[in-house]
Design a protein around this motif. Structure first.
Motif, short mmCIF file in Angstrom:
data_model
loop_
_atom_site.label_atom_id
_atom_site.label_comp_id
_atom_site.label_asym_id
_atom_site.label_seq_id
_atom_site.Cartn_x
_atom_site.Cartn_y
_atom_site.Cartn_z
N THR A 308 0.84 -1.32 -0.14
CA THR A 308 0.05 -0.10 0.27
C THR A 308 0.85 1.20 -0.03
OG1 THR A 308 -1.91 -1.10 1.26
CG2 THR A 308 -1.71 1.27 1.56
N ASN A 339 -8.62 -2.24 -10.00
CA ASN A 339 -8.72 -1.24 -8.53
C ASN A 339 -7.63 0.03 -9.24
OD1 ASN A 339 -10.49 -2.28 -7.27
ND2 ASN A 339 -9.16 -3.32 -5.81
N TRP A 345 -11.37 4.51 -7.13
CA TRP A 345 -10.78 3.76 -6.03
C TRP A 345 -9.62 4.07 -5.48
CZ3 TRP A 345 -6.51 0.99 -5.23
CH2 TRP A 345 -6.58 -0.25 -4.49
N ASN A 346 -8.69 4.85 -6.52
CA ASN A 346 -7.29 5.35 -5.77
C ASN A 346 -7.58 6.41 -5.09
OD1 ASN A 346 -4.60 4.04 -7.02
ND2 ASN A 346 -6.26 3.86 -8.64
N ASN A 348 -10.47 6.99 -3.27
CA ASN A 348 -11.14 6.54 -2.05
C ASN A 348 -10.01 5.90 -1.25
OD1 ASN A 348 -13.51 7.74 -2.93
ND2 ASN A 348 -14.46 5.81 -3.79
N GLN A 349 -9.41 5.21 -1.61
CA GLN A 349 -8.32 4.23 -0.86
C GLN A 349 -7.08 5.35 -0.39
OE1 GLN A 349 -8.96 1.32 0.16
NE2 GLN A 349 -10.98 1.58 -0.88
N TYR A 351 -4.66 6.44 -2.27
CA TYR A 351 -3.63 5.89 -2.79
C TYR A 351 -3.12 7.14 -3.75
CZ TYR A 351 -3.63 0.90 -2.07
OH TYR A 351 -3.58 -0.21 -1.60
#
Length: 354
Positions: A308, A339, A345-346, A348-349, A351
């Motif tokens: 991560t 993902n 997604w990136n 929200n996570q 990243y």
């Protein structure tokens, strides 16, 4: 733009059976913001039976019970059956049939969604569709149905498995007036990823020159984007060729993938490659008296991948490097089943931290 394989389940309140209508839903979410004096930030915004009545008497759909869905606007659609007929309704109170070979207002529907994927389908006559006790679908719901589960006019939309494909068309998604504004207040790209040696440079440059002239007949303000040659070609060739006189952009696509050398690099070596190779090339092109630079495709994925924290460090480096492009950048896609290829997604996570 991505094709979403969509399943709609209709609940018949009389028999409490679920009907499965499976069709392809064109849905592409894109976001491109252009401000004079600023930069672009965006993401590269994704069938049955003989003619007759449409019934609701099966729990699972076969191939001839699926439909291709055509997007007309942000919420209007037409559904085409396996053999080419369109779902059609003659007017208020009438049943849904597949007798039409060409679409008109009778074949046009609006899909309205709630926050929890419940949907209601409204025919252009003004009535909502609902299942009847005779296993028919009719446009005979009076008023506006609420999104409760015990209503025969409410559908539940879920997404089938498989990779997302296709695209969300600009005109279909935003309507002709808004699309025209974007194509004339922002940009038009002439070609995507010409490959060398399949496309000789002299023919490509002639195409770009001709394309530029055609765009200028319709708009004096739109940026004209020309994609770099994929392969051994030098992107500076487009700068040297003077393919346009004003508002010209070179589109570069950068990936730390598709090359075995990236598989053998550590995360830090991938990051170093961004600054040593990508950034130096970008600085050279930015300093040239020619087109603006646009990183039109990139993704937060690299070589053999990592933890991560590795992805966050690599993503931070990409944002730093690609942020220096004189015209801006666009991520591969807003949403994707893979993902790291999904901008949403990136974000929200955490990243990618804009």
């Amino acid at each position: 733009m991505c094709l979403v394989f969509t399943r709609i389940f209709l609940m018949d309140t009389f028999s409490f059976k679920w009907l499965l209508l499976s069709f392809i839903c064109l849905s592409w979410e894109s976001s491109v913001h252009g401000v004079y004096g600023g930069k672009v930030r965006g993401v590269n915004l994704e069938e049955g039976g003989d003619s007759g009545a449409v019934t609701v008497n099966r729990e699972n759909a076969s191939g001839w019970e699926t439909f291709r869905l055509w997007r007309l606007s942000q919420s209007e659609y037409q559904l085409r059956a396996f053999k080419g007929q369109f779902l059609s309704i003659a007017g208020q109170g009438a049943s849904v049939t597949t007798k039409s070979g060409s679409p008109s207002w009778r074949e046009t529907f609006t899909i309205e969604r709630s926050s929890n994927d419940r949907v209601r389908i409204k025919h252009s006559s003004g009535r909502y569709l609902q299942a009847s006790s005779e296993n028919e679908i009719k446009a005979d719901y009076v008023g506006t149905p609420g999104f409760d589960d015990d209503n025969a006019a409410i559908f539940v939309m879920t997404f089938d498995g498989g990779p997302l494909k296709g695209e969300y068309q600009l005109c279909n998604g935003h309507g002709p007036q808004k699309a025209k504004q974007v194509l004339t207040v922002l940009k038009i790209e002439l070609l995507n990823e010409p490959h060398s040696p399949e496309v000789p440079l002299d023919k490509l440059l002639k195409f770009y020159n001709d394309g530029y002239d055609i765009v200028r007949k319709h708009s004096s303000t739109a940026y004209v984007i020309m994609s770099q040659v994929i392969g051994p070609g030098d992107p500076a060739d487009i700068y040297k060729a003077n393919t346009g006189r004003s508002k010209v952009v070179l589109d570069m696509h950068y990936y730390n993938l598709y090359d075995n050398s990236f598989e053998n690099m550590s995360t830090q070596e991938n990051i170093d490659f961004l600054y040593r190779n990508r950034k130096s090339q970008m600085d050279s092109l930015n300093a040239t008296d020619g087109p603006l630079l646009f990183i039109g495709e990139w993704v937060n994925e690299f070589g053999r991948g990592g933890s991560t924290e590795d992805y966050r460090n690599f993503g931070r480096a990409q944002l730093d490097v690609y942020g220096s492009a004189s015209f801006g950048w666009a991520y591969w896609s807003f949403k994707n089943v893979n993902n790291h290829w999904s901008f949403k997604w990136n974000i929200n996570q955490n990243y990618l931290q804009l």
